[in-house]
Design an enzyme around this catalytic site. Structure first.
Site, PDB file in Angstrom:
ATOM      1  N   SER A 199       0.843  -1.196   0.000  1.00 50.17           N
ATOM      2  CA  SER A 199       0.000   0.000   0.000  1.00 50.17           C
ATOM      3  C   SER A 199       0.882   1.251   0.000  1.00 50.17           C
ATOM      4  O   SER A 199       2.086   1.178   0.299  1.00 50.17           O
ATOM      5  CB  SER A 199      -0.859  -0.076   1.279  1.00 50.17           C
ATOM      6  OG  SER A 199      -1.418   1.155   1.601  1.00 50.17           O
ATOM      7  N   ILE A 201       3.183   4.371   0.167  1.00 51.98           N
ATOM      8  CA  ILE A 201       4.552   4.729  -0.216  1.00 51.98           C
ATOM      9  C   ILE A 201       5.380   3.495  -0.587  1.00 51.98           C
ATOM     10  O   ILE A 201       6.130   3.498  -1.565  1.00 51.98           O
ATOM     11  CB  ILE A 201       5.212   5.497   0.958  1.00 51.98           C
ATOM     12  CG1 ILE A 201       4.482   6.842   1.150  1.00 51.98           C
ATOM     13  CG2 ILE A 201       6.694   5.719   0.725  1.00 51.98           C
ATOM     14  CD1 ILE A 201       4.707   7.496   2.500  1.00 51.98           C
ATOM     15  N   SER A 325       9.434  10.198   9.742  1.00 53.13           N
ATOM     16  CA  SER A 325       8.338  11.141   9.615  1.00 53.13           C
ATOM     17  C   SER A 325       8.759  12.456  10.263  1.00 53.13           C
ATOM     18  O   SER A 325       9.520  12.460  11.243  1.00 53.13           O
ATOM     19  CB  SER A 325       7.131  10.568  10.349  1.00 53.13           C
ATOM     20  OG  SER A 325       6.227  11.605  10.650  1.00 53.13           O
ATOM     21  N   TYR A 351       4.120   7.069  18.119  1.00 56.11           N
ATOM     22  CA  TYR A 351       4.595   6.956  16.735  1.00 56.11           C
ATOM     23  C   TYR A 351       5.840   7.818  16.542  1.00 56.11           C
ATOM     24  O   TYR A 351       6.878   7.364  16.034  1.00 56.11           O
ATOM     25  CB  TYR A 351       3.448   7.413  15.826  1.00 56.11           C
ATOM     26  CG  TYR A 351       3.759   7.600  14.367  1.00 56.11           C
ATOM     27  CD1 TYR A 351       3.585   6.557  13.455  1.00 56.11           C
ATOM     28  CD2 TYR A 351       4.184   8.830  13.862  1.00 56.11           C
ATOM     29  CE1 TYR A 351       3.827   6.743  12.100  1.00 56.11           C
ATOM     30  CE2 TYR A 351       4.432   9.022  12.518  1.00 56.11           C
ATOM     31  CZ  TYR A 351       4.247   7.977  11.636  1.00 56.11           C
ATOM     32  OH  TYR A 351       4.498   8.164  10.289  1.00 56.11           O
ATOM     33  N   LYS A 355       9.773   6.776  15.736  1.00 54.92           N
ATOM     34  CA  LYS A 355      10.495   7.289  14.558  1.00 54.92           C
ATOM     35  C   LYS A 355      11.784   7.981  15.013  1.00 54.92           C
ATOM     36  O   LYS A 355      12.821   7.867  14.373  1.00 54.92           O
ATOM     37  CB  LYS A 355       9.614   8.259  13.772  1.00 54.92           C
ATOM     38  CG  LYS A 355       8.352   7.627  13.160  1.00 54.92           C
ATOM     39  CD  LYS A 355       8.670   6.746  11.970  1.00 54.92           C
ATOM     40  CE  LYS A 355       7.422   6.315  11.215  1.00 54.92           C
ATOM     41  NZ  LYS A 355       7.683   5.346  10.158  1.00 54.92           N
ATOM     42  N   THR A 386      -2.114   8.565   1.264  1.00 52.53           N
ATOM     43  CA  THR A 386      -2.065   7.098   1.303  1.00 52.53           C
ATOM     44  C   THR A 386      -3.214   6.583   2.179  1.00 52.53           C
ATOM     45  O   THR A 386      -3.730   7.321   3.025  1.00 52.53           O
ATOM     46  CB  THR A 386      -0.750   6.590   1.944  1.00 52.53           C
ATOM     47  OG1 THR A 386      -0.712   7.020   3.311  1.00 52.53           O
ATOM     48  CG2 THR A 386       0.477   7.094   1.223  1.00 52.53           C
TER      49      THR A 386
HETATM   50  P1  NAD Z   1       0.021   2.723   4.333  1.00 55.56           P
HETATM   51  O1  NAD Z   1      -0.868   2.330   5.437  1.00 55.56           O
HETATM   52  O2  NAD Z   1      -0.586   3.073   3.037  1.00 55.56           O
HETATM   53  O3  NAD Z   1       1.145   1.624   4.129  1.00 55.56           O
HETATM   54  C1  NAD Z   1       1.747   0.990   5.231  1.00 55.56           C
HETATM   55  C2  NAD Z   1       2.258  -0.365   4.831  1.00 55.56           C
HETATM   56  O4  NAD Z   1       2.821  -0.995   6.006  1.00 55.56           O
HETATM   57  C3  NAD Z   1       1.155  -1.290   4.311  1.00 55.56           C
HETATM   58  O5  NAD Z   1       1.661  -2.054   3.238  1.00 55.56           O
HETATM   59  C4  NAD Z   1       0.861  -2.182   5.506  1.00 55.56           C
HETATM   60  O6  NAD Z   1       0.345  -3.442   5.159  1.00 55.56           O
HETATM   61  C5  NAD Z   1       2.268  -2.285   6.116  1.00 55.56           C
HETATM   62  N1  NAD Z   1       2.176  -2.722   7.511  1.00 55.56           N
HETATM   63  C6  NAD Z   1       1.513  -2.128   8.531  1.00 55.56           C
HETATM   64  N2  NAD Z   1       1.589  -2.889   9.636  1.00 55.56           N
HETATM   65  C7  NAD Z   1       2.308  -3.985   9.298  1.00 55.56           C
HETATM   66  C8  NAD Z   1       2.707  -5.144   9.996  1.00 55.56           C
HETATM   67  N3  NAD Z   1       2.362  -5.351  11.269  1.00 55.56           N
HETATM   68  N4  NAD Z   1       3.443  -6.061   9.348  1.00 55.56           N
HETATM   69  C9  NAD Z   1       3.780  -5.899   8.061  1.00 55.56           C
HETATM   70  N5  NAD Z   1       3.413  -4.825   7.337  1.00 55.56           N
HETATM   71  C10 NAD Z   1       2.691  -3.885   7.955  1.00 55.56           C
HETATM   72  O7  NAD Z   1       0.864   3.966   4.894  1.00 55.56           O
HETATM   73  P2  NAD Z   1       1.970   4.903   4.223  1.00 55.56           P
HETATM   74  O8  NAD Z   1       1.508   6.295   4.425  1.00 55.56           O
HETATM   75  O9  NAD Z   1       2.343   4.443   2.871  1.00 55.56           O
HETATM   76  O10 NAD Z   1       3.178   4.665   5.237  1.00 55.56           O
HETATM   77  C11 NAD Z   1       4.432   4.120   4.857  1.00 55.56           C
HETATM   78  C12 NAD Z   1       5.502   4.667   5.784  1.00 55.56           C
HETATM   79  O11 NAD Z   1       5.602   6.079   5.590  1.00 55.56           O
HETATM   80  C13 NAD Z   1       5.206   4.462   7.248  1.00 55.56           C
HETATM   81  O12 NAD Z   1       6.406   4.096   7.918  1.00 55.56           O
HETATM   82  C14 NAD Z   1       4.738   5.818   7.728  1.00 55.56           C
HETATM   83  O13 NAD Z   1       5.017   6.021   9.075  1.00 55.56           O
HETATM   84  C15 NAD Z   1       5.599   6.725   6.837  1.00 55.56           C
HETATM   85  N6  NAD Z   1       5.079   8.092   6.670  1.00 55.56           N
HETATM   86  C16 NAD Z   1       3.969   8.350   5.934  1.00 55.56           C
HETATM   87  C17 NAD Z   1       3.545   9.656   5.777  1.00 55.56           C
HETATM   88  C18 NAD Z   1       2.368  10.002   4.931  1.00 55.56           C
HETATM   89  O14 NAD Z   1       2.035  11.209   4.852  1.00 55.56           O
HETATM   90  N7  NAD Z   1       1.710   9.057   4.293  1.00 55.56           N
HETATM   91  C19 NAD Z   1       4.230  10.709   6.402  1.00 55.56           C
HETATM   92  C20 NAD Z   1       5.348  10.397   7.170  1.00 55.56           C
HETATM   93  C21 NAD Z   1       5.781   9.086   7.286  1.00 55.56           C
END
Ligand code: NAD
Length: 478
Positions: A199, A201, A325, A351, A355, A386
């Protein structure tokens, strides 16, 4: 006067033929090397070949449509070009030379009226355009760019918070990308392990690496979902070297079993992208007794990276990329309360602290492995549209949606850190949009050497206990 113009240019580069062909034949990369191009988009799925189509938007304000009509791998490609202003046939020849590879570009343009007048008014202009494109291609293929340096101006803007915060939006991404250099490093022989790729990123990062021809192992929890992802990625990219591993990364027994399997298989890892993540509210405890944000966001990447060290060491220009993050800017590590047992629980704080912990690990690993050539960096993807953000922060999502980045934009810096020769020159930093940013905005979030030591010792002890006991019960006592 004739309406046609012919260009015939060639360059020699010190790179093997297959690397040059791989880079140039994926014609969407033209946006990296032709200074006249604003953006380029591939319109068709699969590896480049006959039938591949591209839309190229020029800085001058018009678009070109390219279609590959003949394609001989490692040798030649012929494209037809149509636009409001002209049609063209562009042919590129690739041959081995004493220096490495010779690239010859031959193009025949046929202008539609009234542009014929252009040629009369600006004789030689097309020629100059061709020469600057080839000079740009030579520079891209030489891939000899300086290591990025931290900028005082950027760090000041970050500290002023408001000027810093807009950088997290899609506007920040679009502003920064104007300064980026081409990335022509060959990925066809490199192997990436990506967590959380089903999913957001992680999925976008997997797609970008698949397009670059890398071998990929995605780690996911759900077999049906990951099978579908692999099929989709293979179909879109034409890359068959995509495999998967099943693990719930909040469960350390799963993380260790995953490491056992990977170590047993023995395939070197050139890029490890620790991306899986989620925000948990209210407090949740795993079956092993760990607070869930700590388990997924800190302990899991700690164990994975520590245990996969032998595979990283065996890698080609190995990189570890930790997806963090901007939230970490608000928190200091609580080394004596890693699992948020004290006070009222906040999912966002837990969270951000996890991080912050992974940022400290990034710095530690970078120092420890500097002489071995394992490069470790952390990045902030910006604010990205996302499923994770939509579910965990619905109010934030509703308010900022128009300004959020696409997942591909959010994944860009992680992929760049994993792939580019430029990024290989810097270790232990925090990045946003391929630029170094400070890891703290205030001294209040800085840990003392004792707190850092306590964090490292606690993680090492938990790792040790988990490995020796292979235990699945109630270990979450730190
Ligand atoms: P998302 O929910 O779309 O994707 C997260 C992914 O992690 C998914 O594939 C999910 O299945 C996997 N995941 C979650 N728990 C899991 C587990 N227990 N075991 C295995 N896989 C697991 O979220 P995203 O926004 O794409 O987040 C990706 C990364 O980016 C994360 O580390 C998040 O903290 C970081 N992030 C996102 C944003 C944003 O604005 N979207 C900002 C800062 C940091």
């Amino acid at each position: 006067m004739s309406n046609t113009v012919t260009l015939d240019e060639n360059i020699d580069v010190l790179r093997p033929l297959r690397e040059v062909f791989a880079y140039v034949s994926e014609f969407s990369r033209i946006e990296e090397w032709d200074p006249a191009v604003s953006t380029a988009r591939k319109l068709t799925d699969g590896q480049p070949g006959v039938g591949s189509e591209y839309r190229i938007d020029m800085k001058a304000g018009f678009s070109l449509h390219y279609e590959v009509v003949e394609f001989e791998p490692d040798s030649r490609m012929l494209m037809t070009v149509t636009s409001k202003l002209f049609s063209a046939r562009e042919e590129i020849f690739f041959t081995e030379s004493d220096l490495g590879t010779n690239v010859r570009y031959v193009a025949k343009f046929r202008f539609r009226t009234p542009l014929a007048a252009f040629n009369k008014l600006f004789p030689g202009a097309m020629d100059r355009v061709g020469k600057s494109a080839m000079a740009g291609l030579k520079e891209a293929l030489e891939d000899d760019f300086e290591a990025p340096k931290a900028s005082n101006l950027l760090s000041l803007a970050d500290r002023l918070v408001l000027p810093g915060i807009w950088r997290f939006t899609k506007l920040g991404y679009r502003n920064s990308r104007k300064r980026w250099k081409a990335v022509s490093a060959y990925q066809g022989d490199r192997h990436a392990l990506i967590t959380g790729a089903t999913s957001g990123i992680g999925k976008a990062a997997a797609r970008q690496l698949a397009d670059l021809g890398a071998k990929i192992t995605v780690v996911a929890r759900n077999e049906a979902k990951v099978r579908q992802l692999v099929a989709e990625l293979s179909e879109q990219s034409g890359n068959d070297a995509i495999g998967y591993e099943i693990a719930d990364l909040s469960v350390m027994a799963d993380v260790n079993a995953l490491c056992d399997r990977l170590l047993e298989a023995g395939n070197p890892i050139d890029m490890l992208i620790n991306n899986a993540g989620a925000l948990f509210n209210p407090r949740q405890q795993t079956a092993e007794g760990f607070e869930k944000s700590f388990a997924l966001l800190l302990l899991s990447p700690y164990i994975l990276t520590e245990r996969l060290y032998p595979l990283l060491k065996a890698g080609d220009s190995p990189r570890v990329v930790n997806v963090l993050s901007g939230g970490m800017y608000t928190q200091k590590i609580q080394a004596d309360d890693l699992q948020s047992q004290r006070g009222e629980f906040s999912g966002s704080v837990a969270y951000a602290r996890a991080k912050r912990g992974l940022m400290i690990l990034t710095e530690e690993w970078a120092e420890r492995w500097r002489d071995e050539g394992i490069v470790v960096n952390a990045m902030h993807p910006g604010w990205v549209d996302t499923p994770g953000v939509e579910t965990a922060l619905p109010e934030f999502y509703r308010m900022t949606r128009r300004f959020l980045r696409t997942p591909a934009e959010g994944a860009d810096t992680a992929v760049w850190l994993a792939c580019s020769s430029q990024a290989a020159q810097v270790t232990g930093e925090f990045w946003l949009d391929r630029e170094i940013h400070p890891s703290h905005l205030s001294d209040r979030t800085r840990e003392t050497p004792e707190e850092r030591q306590q964090l490292l010792e606690t993680l090492a002890e938990l790792d040790e206990t988990l490995r020796s006991s292979k235990c699945t019960k109630e270990l979450g006592h730190s």
